[in-house]
Structure formats: C-alpha cells, structure tokens
Design an enzyme around this catalytic site. Structure first.
Site, mmCIF file in Angstrom:
data_model
loop_
_atom_site.group_PDB
_atom_site.id
_atom_site.type_symbol
_atom_site.label_atom_id
_atom_site.label_comp_id
_atom_site.label_asym_id
_atom_site.label_seq_id
_atom_site.Cartn_x
_atom_site.Cartn_y
_atom_site.Cartn_z
ATOM 1 N N SER A 57 0.834 -1.199 0.000
ATOM 2 C CA SER A 57 0.000 0.000 0.000
ATOM 3 C C SER A 57 0.876 1.258 0.000
ATOM 4 O O SER A 57 1.635 1.469 -0.939
ATOM 5 C CB SER A 57 -0.968 -0.037 1.187
ATOM 6 N N ASP A 67 -9.447 -5.028 -5.135
ATOM 7 C CA ASP A 67 -8.824 -3.857 -4.532
ATOM 8 C C ASP A 67 -9.106 -2.614 -5.374
ATOM 9 O O ASP A 67 -8.955 -2.634 -6.597
ATOM 10 C CB ASP A 67 -7.310 -4.108 -4.442
#
Length: 327
Positions: A170, A270
């Site tokens: 991330s 995602d």
C-alpha cells in the site's frame, strides 16, 4: 456539542472518519492502529527471532529485524520492508506486521529489516521517504570497510550484500517506487545495489481516473485524495505530484528505476488494482531494462496477505514472493 468539538474541550481540526482525528492541541487519534507487540528473541514457539534497533537518532528511525532461528551456513537475502497504513498509521512494531512476518518467515529463509518511519500528519511527507532512504543507506553501509556506529551484527554476520530487496504494501509500495527511483540516480555506500523491488498493492493516484475507476467523482475529494492531502499538504502538483502519480507530466522517466527486477502484486477486488497494473504498464513502456513481473489474485481485496497471512491465498502470495526472491 458541535460536531467538530471532542470531549475535554479539544477541537477536532481534521478527520478521515474511522481512520484518523487531528485536534487543535496537536494530538492525533488513530482508531484503526493495531496494538504494538514486543519482539521475540529466540522464541521457542516460532521459527525466527526478532529484535528492535535504532537506525538513526536524529531523526529518530527504528526498525524490527527478523532472522530465522535455524541459520544456514550461507548468507541470507535481505528484505528492507516499508509497512502500509496510508503514511499516517501502522508501525513495524504492530501486532499486524509482527504476525505477518512470523508467518512470512516460516516459509522463507531471509533476513528482514522492517522500517518504522515517521508518520504524518505530525511528520508530513517527504519525511517517510527520507527515513526510508536513510534506512537503505544505513543497510548498505554495513558492507563497506567503515561500518556505521550503530551497525547491527545480524546484518554483518548473515546478510548478503548482493541480494538486497526493498518491499512494501500500500503506502509502503509507494515508498518502494520512490526509493527505487532515488537509487537510480544516487549511489549507495560501497556501491551496493538493489537487486529486486516488491510492490504489494501500491498506493498510486492522480487527478484523472484510469481503468475502471469511477468517472463521476472528484479524485481530490475521494478517500485516496483526502489521505494524500493529509499526509503531504505541500506536495508540488498536489495529487499529481510525481511521487504519487509516476506518469504525471514532467515526472522522471521510469526507465531510471534503480533495481534489476520488479514484482508488482495486485488484487482483483482492490480499489487500487488498476493503479498497480497502470504502473506495471508504465514501467514496461518506459524502456526500463530489468525483469518485470505482475502477480494478481483476482478474488482478494487490498493487502489480504497482511491481514490473513495464513490463509490459502496468503500462503500462495508468500510462495510467489519466494520464487521472486530466490529465482
């Protein structure tokens, strides 16, 4: 009571609901922060040992190191890791990442340096980038004739200077990009090179939607846009700063990435999935001369392998990382 006023008379000056609250007295609340856990030296119930070290006093940069208990006679690959959390929460010392690496290193035989960089908004970007670059310099300096004053014996005894990897998830994946770009233009101590870079569901963004991203919202006012404004309010170009938008006009060419191979991991559910693929395509088209790989788990969401490292797909991703590191 006004909605911007908290108990004890503190006024809340900014908020990303359920993630972070910032108050006028400088205090910050992070409701989703996982609890911290201590390291475990020679823990009998785990296949590895861990310890915390100080990389730098000023600024204060720490890390948690992980080493397999059953050391083989050969030197180990080194993974310098940057945790996720939007640049504003999580830690190398949290239960979430400690549990992840405990599972991770039950399958992989390598030495991990998990960096605890400074967080926004107390320390807005580029503080995290600077801390992670300093950590890479510190790591590289172990393989020069003059070690740093706070050198670590695990790295000296067990680390392989020819197999240094950087990785992150991330926000940490975004850091990987920025560190790899810097390594392409600035020399590391002793001529040390990054062998490989691992991007797990990296946080990239821009003012313009790409792929399947919705066209009916203002990206600057979306969740990812608000996070960026919180963590780097002075970013040149805002959400189109080249550190978050690697394909922005005037951004340095991705051909300059300073590593020999890259693995970019995405997850089908995602919201950042298309950004990872976008970055992969950008690198591929840039003329970068290393080995580039893309790995996708279609049925999973953001950083599933961090939250569920022992799941079937979590183990599958660890196996994919193993093949990348040891191929």
């Amino acid at each position: 009571m006004d909605s911007t006023t908290a108990t004890h008379g503190k006024e809340m000056v900014s908020e990303i609901p359920t993630y972070i609250r910032v108050f006028n007295d400088g205090t910050v609340e992070r409701p989703r922060q996982a609890p911290f856990v201590p390291p475990s030296l020679q823990h009998p119930n785990t296949p590895l040992s861990s310890k915390d070290i100080l990389i730098s006093h000023n600024p204060s940069i720490s890390a948690r190191l992980y080493l397999p208990n059953s050391i083989l006679p050969t030197k180990l690959p080194i993974l310098l890791y940057f945790h996720g959390g939007g640049f504003f929460f999580e830690s190398a010392f949290s239960q979430l990442y400690h549990s992840h690496f405990t599972a991770f290193l039950s399958h992989l035989h390598l030495l991990v340096v998990s960096v605890d960089y400074r967080l926004a908004p107390e320390h807005p970007l580029p503080a995290a980038y600077d801390d992670c670059w300093a950590s890479l310099q510190w790591l590289a300096s172990h393989f020069t004739p003059n070690n740093p004053t706070n050198s670590d014996q695990w790295l000296i005894d067990h680390g392989d200077s020819t197999r240094i990897f950087i990785g992150g998830d991330s926000a940490g994946g975004n850091i990987v990009h920025n560190i790899a770009m810097r390594a392409g233009s600035e020399a590391l101590p002793g001529g040390v090179k990054i062998l490989g870079a691992i991007y797990s569901h990296p946080y990239f963004y821009s003012s313009q939607p790409i792929g399947s991203e919705p066209r009916d919202i203002d990206n600057e006012k979306s969740f990812l846009g608000l996070v960026w404004k919180l963590v780097y309010p002075s970013a040149p170009g805002g959400i189109d700063s080249f550190v978050i938008n690697p394909m922005a006009p005037g951004a340095p060419s991705l051909a300059g990435l300073g590593c020999s191979k890259m693995l970019i991991c995405v997850a089908g559910k995602d919201k950042l999935r298309d950004r990872g693929v976008w970055y992969y395509e950008g690198v591929k088209q840039s003329g970068w001369e290393g080995k580039l790989e893309l790995f996708e788990e279609e049925g999973e969401d953001h950083v599933y392998h961090i939250f569920n490292p022992e799941s079937e797909n979590g183990k599958k991703m660890i196996q994919r990382l193993a093949s990348f590191i040891f191929e």
